[in-house]
Design a protein around this motif. Structure first.
Motif, PDB file in Angstrom:
ATOM      1  N   GLN A  41      45.071  23.923  33.305  1.00 57.49           N
ATOM      2  CA  GLN A  41      45.916  24.529  32.264  1.00 57.49           C
ATOM      3  C   GLN A  41      45.248  25.781  31.686  1.00 57.49           C
ATOM      4  O   GLN A  41      45.879  26.829  31.520  1.00 57.49           O
ATOM      5  N   GLY A  42      43.953  25.673  31.431  1.00 57.80           N
ATOM      6  CA  GLY A  42      43.187  26.812  30.887  1.00 57.80           C
ATOM      7  C   GLY A  42      43.269  28.007  31.833  1.00 57.80           C
ATOM      8  O   GLY A  42      43.477  29.145  31.407  1.00 57.80           O
ATOM      9  N   ILE A  43      43.103  27.726  33.123  1.00 55.57           N
ATOM     10  CA  ILE A  43      43.146  28.820  34.108  1.00 55.57           C
ATOM     11  C   ILE A  43      44.530  29.460  34.104  1.00 55.57           C
ATOM     12  O   ILE A  43      44.670  30.693  34.096  1.00 55.57           O
ATOM     13  N   ARG A  44      45.553  28.638  34.065  1.00 49.63           N
ATOM     14  CA  ARG A  44      46.905  29.202  34.115  1.00 49.63           C
ATOM     15  C   ARG A  44      47.235  30.001  32.851  1.00 49.63           C
ATOM     16  O   ARG A  44      48.023  30.944  32.888  1.00 49.63           O
ATOM     17  N   GLU A  45      46.587  29.610  31.740  1.00 44.35           N
ATOM     18  CA  GLU A  45      46.881  30.333  30.494  1.00 44.35           C
ATOM     19  C   GLU A  45      46.043  31.608  30.328  1.00 44.35           C
ATOM     20  O   GLU A  45      46.466  32.548  29.669  1.00 44.35           O
ATOM     21  N   HIS A  46      44.845  31.600  30.921  1.00 42.44           N
ATOM     22  CA  HIS A  46      43.924  32.706  30.602  1.00 42.44           C
ATOM     23  C   HIS A  46      43.645  33.683  31.734  1.00 42.44           C
ATOM     24  O   HIS A  46      42.984  34.690  31.515  1.00 42.44           O
ATOM     25  N   VAL A  47      44.099  33.370  32.960  1.00 41.26           N
ATOM     26  CA  VAL A  47      43.874  34.336  34.049  1.00 41.26           C
ATOM     27  C   VAL A  47      45.204  35.069  34.253  1.00 41.26           C
ATOM     28  O   VAL A  47      46.166  34.492  34.766  1.00 41.26           O
ATOM     29  N   PRO A  48      45.270  36.330  33.829  1.00 41.24           N
ATOM     30  CA  PRO A  48      46.579  37.003  33.761  1.00 41.24           C
ATOM     31  C   PRO A  48      47.297  37.119  35.100  1.00 41.24           C
ATOM     32  O   PRO A  48      48.522  37.060  35.154  1.00 41.24           O
ATOM     33  N   ASN A  49      46.528  37.253  36.210  1.00 37.87           N
ATOM     34  CA  ASN A  49      47.192  37.449  37.515  1.00 37.87           C
ATOM     35  C   ASN A  49      47.290  36.164  38.345  1.00 37.87           C
ATOM     36  O   ASN A  49      47.564  36.217  39.535  1.00 37.87           O
ATOM     37  N   ILE A  50      47.100  34.997  37.695  1.00 31.88           N
ATOM     38  CA  ILE A  50      47.035  33.741  38.463  1.00 31.88           C
ATOM     39  C   ILE A  50      48.379  33.378  39.125  1.00 31.88           C
ATOM     40  O   ILE A  50      48.412  32.733  40.171  1.00 31.88           O
TER      41      ILE A  50
END
Ligand code: KIV
Length: 540
Positions: free
Chosen positions: A193-202
């Motif tokens: 969830q953190g990655i999806r929220e904080h990596v803008p180009n994910i």
């Protein structure tokens, strides 16, 4: 690509031939890897991680052969692992040249503990390397996967930064490894969830998960990741892999199949949508699992989920009563769904070649004429000793007779044993050597198997230490075939062998010679690689 245009199913990335082969003693040669890769393609995996091309000439050859022969148009993506090092990426690209759809999987550690003690690099150095090496991989192939090793123990802000840079440099899949198998399912969910929220180009890439099984949580963690939007799972057949192994492919796939109504909403589908959540042909699971177990010599524990011998057995009276009244009282899936053959008695000593061929075909074995002949002759031998031949016996016979033979290895001609409670166990063995000599020797031992092994070792003359010996009965009954699996050690490498016979001492002799032949083959290959390297040095 936005997250809504992500695949509406799970991409199965099989790493049996890379991480699985890292299991202690699971070493496979090129032919064996190729046989597994063909079976993985039949199983329907989306990606085969065929090896780590730079690791050794054998690994390079395996990736290359699989790329050329299995990575054909319409076949799976073929992938090679590469550290974020030019030489690794270059070797991966070379080995993958023959694949219709090649993928380079490059990785670098990102956790502080790895940076400080292993890589001895700063965060900014790692950030620069990740981005530069993804771009380098991209100069060879379009499909680049990036893994920040030990992601689950990496400081989240730094992880986000590295992932953003890797995507900007061209990564098309971002894989999140729980390298040491440390996380719980809830923590995996929070991480994704953190990655999806904080990596803008994910949202432009496929998000993947790689879970190790150190705490027995690999499958649970992979499934939790799926709930949070991961659409590729890295897994292995029978869950083999480094240390306690990886998430088991068969567990992930059957969980997604049996609990489809639970998972459907995470894919934006109605609860009762029927389309499978993976492309796996589940009926090929059992055959793939047996092949991997046979070739790696890694036995499957009886209580292993999905593919263990007891997975569909009901012992308690209450359970048996329920099953008889209504199967679903105690059974959540059918054995047929994974292609487990029934233990049906089908053939006997009067059965002809046609009946034999037909039953093998029904069981999914398509043998060429030579293998069919070998298997049929063996079937006749067994049927002379054992009145009824079941599907499980047939499978053991086919496994034995079609196993990849080491060309010009040692062959057993005769095994003779005398043993009992008032005699010294003695074995007399005759073998044919690779150069065609017939040799006989005898040895005493603490028991018949020890005597057989000592006699074979005196004849073969390759130092080895037997580290594991096990016998499993193929079916019930006093006349059952016994399958012997051995693992032996030569220097730091482990080699396995397997064979079945109604006489377990004979099976033990053949299993030992099969393992020795793999060791012999390894020594031959090593010698020729040594010469290759030396002559290159001399001529260079
Ligand atoms: O366990 C691990 O971190 C790995 C990566 C290379 C995916 O195997």
């Amino acid at each position: 690509m936005s997250i809504t245009s992500q695949p509406d199913r799970v991409i199965i990335f099989d790493t049996t031939l890379r991480d699985g082969e890292q299991s202690p003693g699971a070493t496979l040669n090129v032919e064996e890897k190729l046989a597994i890769a063909h079976q993985l393609a039949l199983l329907g995996v989306d990606v085969i991680e065929a090896g780590f091309a730079v690791a050794s000439p054998g690994d390079f050859q395996a990736v290359k052969t699989i790329a050329e022969q299995v990575g054909i148009p319409g076949g799976p993506i073929i992938c090679s692992l590469a550290r974020a090092i030019r030489q690794d990426i270059h070797a991966a690209a070379e080995a993958l040249k023959g694949a219709a759809r090649p993928r380079i999987h490059t990785m670098i550690s990102t956790s502080d503990i790895h940076l400080k003690y292993q890589l001895k690099k700063s965060r900014s150095e790692v950030l620069a390397i990740a981005s530069e090496m993804v771009a380098y991989a991209k100069s060879f192939v379009d499909d680049v996967e990036f893994s920040p090793m030990d992601a689950s123990r990496t400081e989240p802000e730094f992880l986000y930064e590295v992932l953003e840079a890797a995507i900007a440099a061209g990564a098309t899949t971002i894989n999140i490894p729980d390298t040491v198998g440390y996380c719980t399912p809830k923590e995996i969910g929070t991480l994704i969830q953190g990655i999806r929220e904080h990596v803008p180009n994910i949202d432009g890439v496929i998000l993947s998960i790689h879970t190790q099984n150190d705490l027995g949580l690999a499958t649970a963690n992979a499934l939790a990741a799926i709930e949070y939007g991961v659409r590729q799972v890295e897994c292995t057949i029978n869950g083999i892999g480094e240390r306690a192994g990886n998430a088991a492919l068969e567990e992930i796939v059957m969980a997604l199949q049996v609990r489809k109504p639970f998972f459907n909403p995470y894919f934006g589908r109605p609860v009762d949508a029927d389309t499978p959540l993976t492309n796996i042909k589940t009926q090929e699971i059992y055959k793939t699992s047996s092949l991997v177990s046979q070739l790696t010599g890694m036995l499957i524990q009886p209580n292993k989920a999905i593919v263990g011998a007891n997975a569909f057995a009901h012992e308690s009276g209450i359970h048996q009563d329920g099953i008889i009244k209504h199967r679903q009282t105690y059974e959540i899936m059918e054995a047929a769904a994974i292609g487990l053959p029934e233990n049906r008695i089908v053939l006997g000593k009067h059965s002809g070649r046609n009946a034999f061929r037909t039953r093998l075909k029904e069981l999914g074995f398509e043998l060429n004429e030579a293998d069919l002949n070998k298997a049929f002759n063996r079937f006749k031998d067994v049927a002379d000793k054992k009145k009824e031949i079941s599907d499980w016996d047939l499978e053991a016979i086919v496994r034995d007779e079609t196993q990849i033979q080491v060309e010009s290895g040692f062959q057993i001609e005769h095994v003779q044993v005398i043993c009992g409670d008032c005699t010294c166990p003695t074995a007399t063995i005759t073998i044919v050597t690779p150069d065609g000599k017939i040799l006989t020797d005898a040895s005493v031992g603490t028991g018949p198997v020890d005597a057989v092994y000592q006699a074979i070792n005196r004849l073969v003359q390759i130092p080895n230490q037997l580290i594991e010996f096990s016998v499993q009965s193929v079916t019930g009954g006093i006349d059952a075939l016994g399958t012997v699996t051995v693992r032996l050690k030569h220097q730091e490498r482990i080699f396995s062998g397997q064979a079945s016979d109604t006489d377990i001492v004979v099976a033990a002799a053949y299993a030992h010679i099969n393992a020795l032949n793999r060791l012999y083959r390894y020594l031959q290959t090593e010698k020729s690689e040594f010469h290759e390297i030396n002559s290159a040095v001399v001529s260079g």
